[in-house]
Design a protein around this motif. Structure first.
Motif, short mmCIF file in Angstrom:
data_model
loop_
_atom_site.label_atom_id
_atom_site.label_comp_id
_atom_site.label_asym_id
_atom_site.label_seq_id
_atom_site.Cartn_x
_atom_site.Cartn_y
_atom_site.Cartn_z
N GLU A 128 0.83 -1.21 0.00
CA GLU A 128 0.00 0.00 0.00
C GLU A 128 0.86 1.26 0.00
O GLU A 128 0.55 2.23 -0.69
CB GLU A 128 -0.92 0.00 1.22
CG GLU A 128 -2.02 -1.04 1.16
CD GLU A 128 -2.78 -1.15 2.46
OE1 GLU A 128 -4.02 -1.00 2.40
OE2 GLU A 128 -2.15 -1.36 3.51
N VAL A 129 1.94 1.24 0.77
CA VAL A 129 2.86 2.37 0.79
C VAL A 129 3.43 2.59 -0.62
O VAL A 129 3.48 3.71 -1.12
CB VAL A 129 3.98 2.17 1.82
CG1 VAL A 129 5.03 3.26 1.72
CG2 VAL A 129 3.41 2.11 3.24
N ALA A 130 3.84 1.51 -1.27
CA ALA A 130 4.39 1.61 -2.62
C ALA A 130 3.37 2.19 -3.58
O ALA A 130 3.70 3.04 -4.42
CB ALA A 130 4.86 0.23 -3.10
N ALA A 131 2.11 1.77 -3.45
CA ALA A 131 1.07 2.29 -4.33
C ALA A 131 0.84 3.78 -4.10
O ALA A 131 0.70 4.55 -5.06
CB ALA A 131 -0.23 1.51 -4.11
N HIS A 132 0.81 4.21 -2.85
CA HIS A 132 0.62 5.63 -2.55
C HIS A 132 1.80 6.47 -3.05
O HIS A 132 1.60 7.60 -3.50
CB HIS A 132 0.45 5.85 -1.05
CG HIS A 132 -0.90 5.46 -0.54
ND1 HIS A 132 -2.04 6.18 -0.80
CD2 HIS A 132 -1.29 4.42 0.23
CE1 HIS A 132 -3.07 5.60 -0.23
NE2 HIS A 132 -2.64 4.53 0.42
N LEU A 133 3.01 5.93 -2.95
CA LEU A 133 4.19 6.67 -3.40
C LEU A 133 4.40 6.58 -4.90
O LEU A 133 5.23 7.29 -5.46
CB LEU A 133 5.45 6.13 -2.70
CG LEU A 133 5.57 6.35 -1.21
CD1 LEU A 133 6.82 5.68 -0.68
CD2 LEU A 133 5.59 7.83 -0.89
N ASN A 134 3.68 5.65 -5.53
CA ASN A 134 3.85 5.40 -6.97
C ASN A 134 5.29 4.99 -7.27
O ASN A 134 5.91 5.46 -8.22
CB ASN A 134 3.43 6.61 -7.80
CG ASN A 134 3.14 6.24 -9.24
OD1 ASN A 134 2.85 5.09 -9.54
ND2 ASN A 134 3.24 7.21 -10.13
N LEU A 135 5.82 4.11 -6.41
CA LEU A 135 7.17 3.57 -6.57
C LEU A 135 7.10 2.06 -6.65
O LEU A 135 6.18 1.44 -6.12
CB LEU A 135 8.04 3.94 -5.36
CG LEU A 135 8.49 5.38 -5.21
CD1 LEU A 135 9.22 5.56 -3.89
CD2 LEU A 135 9.39 5.79 -6.36
N PRO A 136 8.08 1.43 -7.27
CA PRO A 136 8.12 -0.04 -7.29
C PRO A 136 8.28 -0.58 -5.87
O PRO A 136 8.84 0.09 -4.98
CB PRO A 136 9.35 -0.36 -8.13
CG PRO A 136 9.66 0.87 -8.89
CD PRO A 136 9.15 2.01 -8.07
N LEU A 137 7.81 -1.78 -5.67
CA LEU A 137 7.88 -2.43 -4.36
C LEU A 137 9.32 -2.53 -3.86
O LEU A 137 9.60 -2.28 -2.68
CB LEU A 137 7.24 -3.81 -4.44
CG LEU A 137 7.08 -4.57 -3.13
CD1 LEU A 137 6.19 -3.80 -2.16
CD2 LEU A 137 6.50 -5.94 -3.40
N THR A 138 10.25 -2.86 -4.75
CA THR A 138 11.65 -3.02 -4.32
C THR A 138 12.22 -1.71 -3.78
O THR A 138 12.91 -1.71 -2.77
CB THR A 138 12.52 -3.53 -5.48
OG1 THR A 138 12.34 -2.68 -6.62
CG2 THR A 138 12.17 -4.96 -5.85
N SER A 139 11.94 -0.61 -4.44
CA SER A 139 12.42 0.69 -3.96
C SER A 139 11.76 1.06 -2.64
O SER A 139 12.42 1.57 -1.72
CB SER A 139 12.13 1.78 -4.99
OG SER A 139 12.78 1.50 -6.20
N THR A 140 10.48 0.79 -2.53
CA THR A 140 9.76 1.11 -1.30
C THR A 140 10.31 0.30 -0.13
O THR A 140 10.46 0.82 0.98
CB THR A 140 8.26 0.84 -1.48
OG1 THR A 140 7.79 1.61 -2.60
CG2 THR A 140 7.47 1.21 -0.24
N LYS A 141 10.64 -0.97 -0.37
CA LYS A 141 11.20 -1.79 0.70
C LYS A 141 12.53 -1.23 1.20
O LYS A 141 12.82 -1.27 2.40
CB LYS A 141 11.36 -3.23 0.22
CG LYS A 141 10.02 -3.95 0.11
CD LYS A 141 10.06 -5.24 -0.66
CE LYS A 141 10.96 -6.27 -0.15
NZ LYS A 141 10.83 -7.55 -0.86
N ILE A 142 13.32 -0.67 0.32
CA ILE A 142 14.59 -0.07 0.73
C ILE A 142 14.33 1.15 1.61
O ILE A 142 14.95 1.30 2.67
CB ILE A 142 15.43 0.31 -0.51
CG1 ILE A 142 15.90 -0.95 -1.23
CG2 ILE A 142 16.62 1.18 -0.11
CD1 ILE A 142 16.52 -0.71 -2.59
N LEU A 143 13.40 2.01 1.20
CA LEU A 143 13.09 3.21 1.98
C LEU A 143 12.48 2.85 3.33
O LEU A 143 12.84 3.42 4.37
CB LEU A 143 12.16 4.11 1.19
CG LEU A 143 12.68 4.63 -0.15
CD1 LEU A 143 11.61 5.45 -0.86
CD2 LEU A 143 13.96 5.43 0.03
#
Length: 126
Positions: free
Chosen positions: A72-87
């Motif tokens: 859900e965080v990745a979708a809100h940020l409009n970023l790929p899941l892999t990048s979101t997991k790093i952040l």
């Protein structure tokens, strides 16, 4: 070549164009394998400013005032899941996010045909 011709590739509706390696500071590996798309994250530092200056970190903390999955965080940020997991992993390392991964019981899910049918119906409804 005029300025209009040079800028013609840019669409104002596209928003800011930032390469993913800039968002993750060149990192592409996942240092936290326990994070997956179903892992829930919640802000553990409400009211405290993020230690990192990047706007994505502030947005993750804002979004996670209530528990959200990494997907859900990745979708809100409009970023790929892999990048979101790093952040998200960075914020966990900083002590600003708490997380809870789902119980790894793939055998129980695989043995429940009614659950699998419900998931299939949900996918077909999309």
């Amino acid at each position: 070549m005029s300025d209009d011709e040079r800028e013609s590739w840019y669409d104002e509706d596209a928003g800011p164009l930032v390469r993913l390696y800039a968002v993750t500071h060149g990192r592409s590996d996942n240092a936290r394998p326990e994070l997956d798309m179903l892992t829930l994250v919640v802000n553990a530092s409400a009211g405290v400013r993020p230690r990192r200056p990047d706007p994505e970190y502030a947005e993750i903390l804002r979004l996670s005032r209530t528990a959200l999955s990494v997907a859900e965080v990745a979708a809100h940020l409009n970023l790929p899941l892999t990048s979101t997991k790093i952040l998200v992993g960075d914020l966990i390392d900083d002590g600003q996010l708490k997380y809870r991964s789902p119980d790894p019981k793939p055998d129980a899910v695989a043995r429940n045909p009614e659950l699998l049918r419900a998931v299939l119906r949900g996918i077909q409804a999309i």
